[in-house]
Design a protein around this motif. Sequence first.
Motif, short mmCIF file in Angstrom:
data_model
loop_
_atom_site.label_atom_id
_atom_site.label_comp_id
_atom_site.label_asym_id
_atom_site.label_seq_id
_atom_site.Cartn_x
_atom_site.Cartn_y
_atom_site.Cartn_z
N SER A 131 -31.40 -64.73 42.76
CA SER A 131 -31.45 -66.04 43.41
C SER A 131 -31.00 -67.13 42.45
O SER A 131 -31.48 -68.26 42.51
N ILE A 136 -26.78 -67.64 44.96
CA ILE A 136 -26.94 -68.73 45.92
C ILE A 136 -25.58 -69.36 46.26
O ILE A 136 -25.33 -69.74 47.41
N SER A 153 -35.13 -60.98 45.63
CA SER A 153 -35.37 -61.61 44.33
C SER A 153 -36.87 -61.79 44.14
O SER A 153 -37.58 -62.14 45.08
N ASN A 156 -38.65 -66.77 44.50
CA ASN A 156 -38.30 -67.21 45.86
C ASN A 156 -37.74 -68.63 45.90
O ASN A 156 -37.88 -69.34 46.89
N TYR A 157 -37.06 -69.05 44.84
CA TYR A 157 -36.44 -70.36 44.80
C TYR A 157 -35.19 -70.31 43.92
O TYR A 157 -35.05 -69.42 43.06
N PHE A 158 -34.31 -71.25 44.15
CA PHE A 158 -33.15 -71.45 43.28
C PHE A 158 -33.48 -72.55 42.30
O PHE A 158 -33.92 -73.64 42.68
N VAL A 181 -35.49 -70.38 48.54
CA VAL A 181 -34.44 -69.47 49.03
C VAL A 181 -34.41 -69.46 50.55
O VAL A 181 -33.34 -69.42 51.17
N TYR A 194 -34.96 -62.42 53.71
CA TYR A 194 -35.34 -62.54 52.30
C TYR A 194 -36.52 -61.64 52.00
O TYR A 194 -37.49 -61.61 52.77
#
Length: 586
Positions: A131, A136, A153, A156-158, A181, A194
């Motif tokens: 991610s 992304i 991933s 759970n975030y970019f 994400v 996801y």
Amino acid sequence: MLARLPLRTVAMRSLLMRTPIVGLGSVSHGFSASIATRSISYTHASFAEAPKSSVPPSTATPNTPPVPKAKKGPKYGWFNLIFKASVFSVVGFWGWLTWRVYKETNPGEQLPQSPLKENGNKRKNIVILGSGWGAISYLSKLDTTQYNVTIVSPRNYFLFTPLLPSVPSGTIDSRSICDPVRTIARATPGEVRYMEAQAIDIDPEARCIQLEHNSERFSVGDAFINDNEPIRATIDYDYLIYAVGATVNTFGIPGIPENASFLKESNDATAIRQKLFNSIEAARLLPKDSSERKRLMNFVVCGGGPTGVELAAEIQDYIDQDLCKFIPGIEKEMKVTLIEALPNVLASFHPRLIEYTKSIFKEQGLDLLANTRVQSVDKRNVYATLKKSDGTTEDVVVPYGTLVWAGGNTQRPITKRLASKILEQRTARRGLLVDDYLKLDGDDHIFALGDCTFTTNPPTAQVAHQQGHFLAEYFNKLAKLDDLEYSLSKDTDQSQKYDSKIERVKQSMLPFKYRHQGSLAYIGTERAVADLSWGSWSTVALGGSLTFLFWRTAYVSMMLGMRNKILVMTDWLKVAIFGRDCSKES
């Protein structure tokens, strides 16, 4: 006397005095009276109808030219124009901003995943591992209606990594540079699934991935279960987008994993801030002339790349601009030390910018130790070797209260495990080997991008971003090519028509070419350096306060979501008004 008489009486007397008397008879007298009466009536009408301000043409001076009337120009014309344009621009901007925020927070309907496309062709499964920048960027440009896409991933975030060094000082909140994400996946035209898990094994022959999710406490129904056993699953793929990134490279130096902090994730930035304040508060309990107090007051950064330079500059700003207001005298005791093994920091930048950065560090009082190679680390000291200009070396001991390692990247264990299963990858030591289309050497169904690969391009976010966009466009054309070949198999009578279309699509699938746009770095006291490139021949080296504004503008424009852009600009505004927070929690 005449002035007291009415105007009508004066006119009558004047006419009677001028009228001639022809005879004394009654006829003459009557005729004269008639003429006088008519004259008086005419004169009275003339006085009543003529405007008082009018001047008869006969009374005007013949030699006097007529006076032209002055034209009245627009009052405050330019001011009104600028004001109206400003109001229109502000209203238009806020309307556009409102529309962007609404669109981002209220995404439209997505095309659900299915085994077949609308034309009856099989829809292939794409699994994205990671991610970060590469993953992304690929997902944001991919036509997800053509594939069944799953992103996997453990994070759970970019994370917008260029602004991560601003988090430990409190300039920016960590949540402001984290984009979920699921928010990114929900904005795509087709459904994207996801899974929060970590890939522990990949089977290129069977085209499957083994996933693992570690959860110490989870709920089943109304009961909570404490279990250290990980949850595992297996997922199949037709194409694998491998973008797991890299991990911190300690170069085998003893003591770094146990004693140093890293700056790769958002929780790393929070941990650095907590360690910084723990050292400060512990040092304040000791006498001012104590060597232990001096050690705790030393913030040491190892690594003179953009990450290390920006972190050291941010901490120095934090001490000089904010902490000194609430802890008087700390700016005289607290010291920031930057250790770099190479002769210069920011080695990839223009030499003029390197010298400018050194001068700014000297002005700030930041201690720069170049040509200093770290040999080992314990709980209290950094042991290094300083290489002098004459070629001799000297042992250096640098005591520290907080130590941050920003020395470089290396492969993750899963990357090494994947390389060992492919014959063409077994010689890869610094990353996976890929061709010009980012396809893994030795496997036609795995594509790799970002820091996990070894190419001629630098392992930066800029490279991964461009690779992600290229690979998404490649897969969009690949889906179009697959549909054309499927249509050709169903309608052989139109073979010439489909063959020409297939050939045009193939010719448009060009190899990846990296275009370097430049490098940016913040160096403290609201100054930055920019090494910009136009094409392959022109470079521009900039540094100073205006470059700092350009640095901020460029980073905000690079952020994916409007939410994060607003949050980051709000954080900068809060710091400008209220200053940075001086609590341990950021």
